[in-house]
Scaffold this motif. Structure first.
Motif, PDB file in Angstrom:
ATOM      1  N   ARG A 152       0.814  -1.209   0.000  1.00 55.33           N
ATOM      2  CA  ARG A 152       0.000   0.000   0.000  1.00 55.33           C
ATOM      3  C   ARG A 152       0.853   1.267   0.000  1.00 55.33           C
ATOM      4  NH1 ARG A 152      -3.029  -0.222   4.992  1.00 55.33           N
ATOM      5  NH2 ARG A 152      -4.513  -1.571   3.902  1.00 55.33           N
ATOM      6  N   ASP A 153       1.981   1.236   0.713  1.00 56.77           N
ATOM      7  CA  ASP A 153       2.812   2.432   0.810  1.00 56.77           C
ATOM      8  C   ASP A 153       3.461   2.811  -0.511  1.00 56.77           C
ATOM      9  OD1 ASP A 153       2.134   2.534   3.432  1.00 56.77           O
ATOM     10  OD2 ASP A 153       4.143   2.161   4.235  1.00 56.77           O
ATOM     11  N   LYS A 154       3.507   1.880  -1.454  1.00 56.66           N
ATOM     12  CA  LYS A 154       4.123   2.176  -2.753  1.00 56.66           C
ATOM     13  C   LYS A 154       3.104   2.719  -3.755  1.00 56.66           C
ATOM     14  CE  LYS A 154       8.248   0.370  -1.769  1.00 56.66           C
ATOM     15  NZ  LYS A 154       8.000  -0.187  -0.429  1.00 56.66           N
ATOM     16  N   THR A 155       1.885   2.969  -3.307  1.00 59.29           N
ATOM     17  CA  THR A 155       0.836   3.431  -4.212  1.00 59.29           C
ATOM     18  C   THR A 155       0.355   4.815  -3.820  1.00 59.29           C
ATOM     19  OG1 THR A 155      -1.021   2.510  -2.949  1.00 59.29           O
ATOM     20  CG2 THR A 155       0.087   1.041  -4.511  1.00 59.29           C
ATOM     21  N   ILE A 156      -0.144   5.564  -4.809  1.00 58.51           N
ATOM     22  CA  ILE A 156      -0.688   6.896  -4.587  1.00 58.51           C
ATOM     23  C   ILE A 156      -2.011   7.026  -5.330  1.00 58.51           C
ATOM     24  CG2 ILE A 156      -0.332   9.387  -4.896  1.00 58.51           C
ATOM     25  CD1 ILE A 156       2.630   8.917  -4.963  1.00 58.51           C
ATOM     26  N   GLY A 157      -3.029   7.559  -4.640  1.00 52.82           N
ATOM     27  CA  GLY A 157      -4.246   7.987  -5.297  1.00 52.82           C
ATOM     28  C   GLY A 157      -5.121   6.876  -5.832  1.00 52.82           C
ATOM     29  N   GLU A 158      -5.847   7.204  -6.902  1.00 54.21           N
ATOM     30  CA  GLU A 158      -6.809   6.281  -7.480  1.00 54.21           C
ATOM     31  C   GLU A 158      -6.125   5.038  -8.036  1.00 54.21           C
ATOM     32  OE1 GLU A 158      -9.366   7.975 -10.366  1.00 54.21           O
ATOM     33  OE2 GLU A 158      -9.884   9.733  -9.177  1.00 54.21           O
ATOM     34  N   ASN A 159      -6.881   3.958  -8.058  1.00 54.72           N
ATOM     35  CA  ASN A 159      -6.420   2.741  -8.723  1.00 54.72           C
ATOM     36  C   ASN A 159      -7.312   2.470  -9.916  1.00 54.72           C
ATOM     37  OD1 ASN A 159      -8.685   0.742  -7.822  1.00 54.72           O
ATOM     38  ND2 ASN A 159      -8.078   1.844  -5.960  1.00 54.72           N
ATOM     39  N   TYR A 160      -6.782   1.771 -10.885  1.00 63.25           N
ATOM     40  CA  TYR A 160      -7.505   1.476 -12.123  1.00 63.25           C
ATOM     41  C   TYR A 160      -7.388  -0.014 -12.402  1.00 63.25           C
ATOM     42  CZ  TYR A 160      -7.248   6.506 -12.497  1.00 63.25           C
ATOM     43  OH  TYR A 160      -7.352   7.849 -12.232  1.00 63.25           O
ATOM     44  N   THR A 161      -8.529  -0.691 -12.422  1.00 62.05           N
ATOM     45  CA  THR A 161      -8.556  -2.140 -12.553  1.00 62.05           C
ATOM     46  C   THR A 161      -9.210  -2.535 -13.874  1.00 62.05           C
ATOM     47  OG1 THR A 161      -8.640  -2.496 -10.158  1.00 62.05           O
ATOM     48  CG2 THR A 161      -9.445  -4.282 -11.558  1.00 62.05           C
ATOM     49  N   GLN A 162      -8.556  -3.425 -14.593  1.00 57.83           N
ATOM     50  CA  GLN A 162      -9.084  -3.959 -15.855  1.00 57.83           C
ATOM     51  C   GLN A 162      -9.005  -5.476 -15.842  1.00 57.83           C
ATOM     52  OE1 GLN A 162      -6.766  -0.589 -18.384  1.00 57.83           O
ATOM     53  NE2 GLN A 162      -7.636  -2.246 -19.582  1.00 57.83           N
ATOM     54  N   ARG A 163      -9.755  -6.073 -16.753  1.00 60.07           N
ATOM     55  CA  ARG A 163      -9.685  -7.527 -16.913  1.00 60.07           C
ATOM     56  C   ARG A 163      -8.403  -7.916 -17.623  1.00 60.07           C
ATOM     57  NH1 ARG A 163     -15.335  -7.150 -18.973  1.00 60.07           N
ATOM     58  NH2 ARG A 163     -14.326  -7.153 -20.996  1.00 60.07           N
ATOM     59  N   LEU A 164      -7.820  -9.010 -17.206  1.00 58.46           N
ATOM     60  CA  LEU A 164      -6.761  -9.650 -17.978  1.00 58.46           C
ATOM     61  C   LEU A 164      -7.395 -10.260 -19.220  1.00 58.46           C
ATOM     62  CD1 LEU A 164      -4.904 -11.457 -15.062  1.00 58.46           C
ATOM     63  CD2 LEU A 164      -3.911  -9.656 -16.483  1.00 58.46           C
ATOM     64  N   ASP A 165      -6.798 -10.008 -20.364  1.00 59.22           N
ATOM     65  CA  ASP A 165      -7.363 -10.525 -21.605  1.00 59.22           C
ATOM     66  C   ASP A 165      -6.226 -11.063 -22.468  1.00 59.22           C
ATOM     67  OD1 ASP A 165      -8.692 -11.114 -23.924  1.00 59.22           O
ATOM     68  OD2 ASP A 165      -9.794  -9.230 -24.031  1.00 59.22           O
ATOM     69  N   TYR A 166      -6.174 -12.388 -22.588  1.00 62.09           N
ATOM     70  CA  TYR A 166      -5.113 -13.040 -23.346  1.00 62.09           C
ATOM     71  C   TYR A 166      -5.525 -13.362 -24.777  1.00 62.09           C
ATOM     72  CZ  TYR A 166      -3.337 -13.822 -18.619  1.00 62.09           C
ATOM     73  OH  TYR A 166      -2.894 -13.641 -17.321  1.00 62.09           O
ATOM     74  N   SER A 167      -6.696 -12.933 -25.186  1.00 60.61           N
ATOM     75  CA  SER A 167      -7.181 -13.284 -26.517  1.00 60.61           C
ATOM     76  C   SER A 167      -6.269 -12.696 -27.588  1.00 60.61           C
ATOM     77  CB  SER A 167      -8.615 -12.795 -26.706  1.00 60.61           C
ATOM     78  OG  SER A 167      -8.704 -11.392 -26.572  1.00 60.61           O
ATOM     79  N   GLU A 168      -6.163 -13.391 -28.700  1.00 58.79           N
ATOM     80  CA  GLU A 168      -5.243 -12.991 -29.759  1.00 58.79           C
ATOM     81  C   GLU A 168      -5.570 -11.614 -30.326  1.00 58.79           C
ATOM     82  OE1 GLU A 168      -5.071 -15.987 -32.713  1.00 58.79           O
ATOM     83  OE2 GLU A 168      -4.348 -17.547 -31.341  1.00 58.79           O
ATOM     84  N   THR A 169      -6.822 -11.238 -30.287  1.00 62.94           N
ATOM     85  CA  THR A 169      -7.209  -9.962 -30.879  1.00 62.94           C
ATOM     86  C   THR A 169      -6.657  -8.774 -30.108  1.00 62.94           C
ATOM     87  OG1 THR A 169      -9.288 -10.135 -29.654  1.00 62.94           O
ATOM     88  CG2 THR A 169      -9.296 -10.811 -31.972  1.00 62.94           C
ATOM     89  N   THR A 170      -6.292  -8.948 -28.843  1.00 59.45           N
ATOM     90  CA  THR A 170      -5.723  -7.828 -28.098  1.00 59.45           C
ATOM     91  C   THR A 170      -4.283  -7.575 -28.496  1.00 59.45           C
ATOM     92  OG1 THR A 170      -4.861  -9.163 -26.258  1.00 59.45           O
ATOM     93  CG2 THR A 170      -7.153  -8.414 -26.104  1.00 59.45           C
TER      94      THR A 170
END
Length: 583
Positions: A232-250
């Motif tokens: 926690r101490d290495k983080t600042i402010g808002e966090n942004y969470t996304q899905r992991l997506d391993y599909s070839e199209t990404t």
């Protein structure tokens, strides 16, 4: 849509049921503690004072051998080099340099606890590694060509973190071209390391986090890799969470696809200007072990040199590109280089400022005697222009000097914060949803992060202390109950669709999702999800729209970048090109 939602629910249950019982037995009080591994300069050879390499120090074998490993986001297995280390003699001049750059050799014949197996699979390792475009071309061959075996691995001096009979691969081919350098500690979606720690109840989820630290300045700062949580101490402010997506199209083999919507130079007087033209953005793949800050289209570099009025040095390698530890970085004279900062803004809303001394650095190299030295007559811009061959842009290790990354394989998500460069530490355990319910009785310590649902590609939190806020978690979890109801009906539909689909070496699920682009020039199309062997399903996510203009053109005729027209970037070389630029 129904099948996508089902896969999210199924992943959580399947990946957690396997170790819930073990966790209950070994941690009846639900006392999960994250494991912090230092990411720092390590003296590789005791006989050479300055033989430093940046990585995680571990001990392997009996008696223990000191090695330095690099966290790899896409590898499931851990691969250690022995005395056949495959360093290119045309660039790495002797065995001492090779030994240092590999993080010391692992001598399996000197370990009484090493037991050789037929291959990595029979040693108990993961049976699938990525073959996606953009990753090192040799990765798919590692499983069939490497020696396999087991040995004792000590992550720290804590005896509880000693892994007995841990599966290892020992490469028998040149697979990484050397510039990513050290032994590879696999932290991928089916990581043998995370799986074992979870099964033993040592950590509450298959989560890992990383802050690279700071290097090459007068006040260096160690980084860390946290298993089973984050700092926690290495983080600042808002966090942004996304899905992991391993599909070839990404086009992102680590699953961590983001979009850079702006890059700006910030001059010493505080004035800033964008390196991007209007309505331009670059989809990138976060690859923590990559040796630079960013690989991006040539047009960005051209604009950088135009605005900063700098010109690369031509006598240091491939048309001004480094051939040393920062392979491919653009080299400038110490008399004429940009001395301001650089900001990188993502479409999620995250914006980080990378200080000058973390992307415009003196040229480091390993001397013939094994000492790591700095040539201060040069400055290396940790940027590599992409060849026009369709390879995705990347954000590498130096992005993580300004950003903090957490990957949660049980939830199928990754999270970014602005990084706080501090020596203080406050570890927060992250507990898998199933473990929180079955082992902790619904009262788990730290953070319980549910799987995201369709339509929740990005969630942000407002916690000023860097916590994942309750609002962000609620946004992710709001439809979990609804998914459970829909899951039963969807199960039969998905099972029917899966029947008859061959999945050689992996259990896979193919889902086509046809969306329409919007008025902003976005596109979408079919997506393919696949899972490592041993998992019945991997989350197949909705195709996320991405900016239409993906990659700029490379002006090879004017000598910009390295190589020749049509040449792939280094990690896409064919075997005939190894001797030309392999390190």
């Amino acid at each position: 849509m129904l099948s996508i939602r089902l896969s999210v629910v199924t992943l959580g249950s399947l990946s957690q049921l396997s170790f819930a019982a073990a966790a209950a037995a070994s941690a009846p009080k639900c006392d999960f503690q994250p494991v912090a591994l230092p990411l720092k300069d390590v003296q590789v050879l005791p006989r050479v004072k300055d033989s430093y390499m940046r990585g995680i120090p571990i001990k392997v074998g009996t008696p223990p051998q000191d090695l330095v490993v690099m966290p790899w986001a896409e590898l499931n297995n851990t691969f250690l080099y022995d005395y056949e280390a495959y360093c290119d003699k045309s660039i790495i001049w002797n065995d001492v340099i090779c030994e240092v750059r590999r993080g010391e050799y692992f001598y399996e014949n000197a370990s009484s606890s090493y037991h050789q197996s037929r291959d990595v699979d029979t040693a108990g390792g993961a049976t699938v590694e990525t073959g996606a475009k953009g990753a090192e071309l040799g990765i798919p061959e590692l499983l069939s060509t490497s020696l396999g075996g087991t040995d004792t691995v000590a992550l720290t001096d804590d005896p509880q973190l000693r892994l007995d009979k841990f599966p290892l691969g020992i490469p028998r081919m040149n697979w990484d071209h050397g510039y990513t350098i050290m032994h590879a500690l696999g932290l991928g979606a089916n990581s043998t390391l995370l799986n074992q720690l979870s099964a033993a109840g040592r950590i509450g989820s298959r989560t890992w986090s990383i802050f690279w630290g700071r290097m090459w300045n007068s006040r260096p700062l160690d980084g860390s890799v946290v298993l089973g949580g984050y700092d926690r101490d290495k983080t600042i402010g808002e966090n942004y969470t996304q899905r992991l997506d391993y599909s070839e199209t990404t086009g992102c083999w680590t699953g961590m696809k983001v979009t850079v919507q702006d890059m700006q130079i910030i001059r010493r007087d505080g004035k800033s200007s964008s390196l991007f033209p209007p309505n331009y953005s670059v989809p990138v793949c976060i690859v923590p072990q990559r040796q630079l800050l960013i690989e991006a289209p040539q047009r960005v570099l051209t604009e950088f040199e135009k605005q900063t009025q700098t010109a690369r040095v031509k006598d240091t390698g491939l048309d001004g590109a480094s051939a040393e530890l920062h392979w491919g970085a653009i080299t400038y004279s110490d008399k004429s280089f940009f001395d301001g900062d650089l900001s990188i803004s993502l479409s999620s809303g995250l914006s980080v400022r990378v200080p000058n001394d973390q992307f415009m650095v003196p040229k480091p190299y390993v001397d013939r005697n094994g000492s790591r030295l700095l040539d201060r007559s040069y400055r290396e811009f940790l940027f590599s222009p992409l060849a026009d061959n369709g390879n995705p842009a990347t954000l590498g290790r130096y992005f993580l000097t300004a950003a903090y990354l957490m990957v949660n394989h049980d939830a199928g998500t990754f999270t970014l914060w602005r990084a706080n460069p501090t020596t203080s530490s406050s570890l927060v355990p992250v507990v898998a949803e199933k473990v929180a319910a079955d082992v902790c009785g619904g009262d788990a310590p730290g953070l319980v992060q549910p799987s995201p649902t369709a339509g929740s590609d990005v969630q942000s939190g407002e916690g000023s202390d860097g916590r994942l806020s309750s609002g962000a978690i609620a946004g992710i979890a709001a439809s979990v109950a609804a998914l459970a109801i829909l899951g039963l009906a969807g199960f039969f539909l998905v099972r029917k669709r899966r029947q008859g689909r061959a999945a050689e070496g992996t259990a896979s699920m193919m889902i086509q999702d046809h969306n329409n682009g919007d008025s902003n020039g976005l596109y979408s199309g079919g997506s393919t999800a696949y899972a490592p062997s041993g998992w019945s399903e991997m989350p197949a996510h909705e195709q996320v729209a991405a900016p239409q203009e993906l990659y700029g053109k490379t002006d090879w005729a004017q000598g910009q970048g390295y190589g020749r027209p049509g040449d792939p970037v280094p990690y896409e070389l064919d075997s005939n090109s190894y001797s030309r630029i392999n390190q």
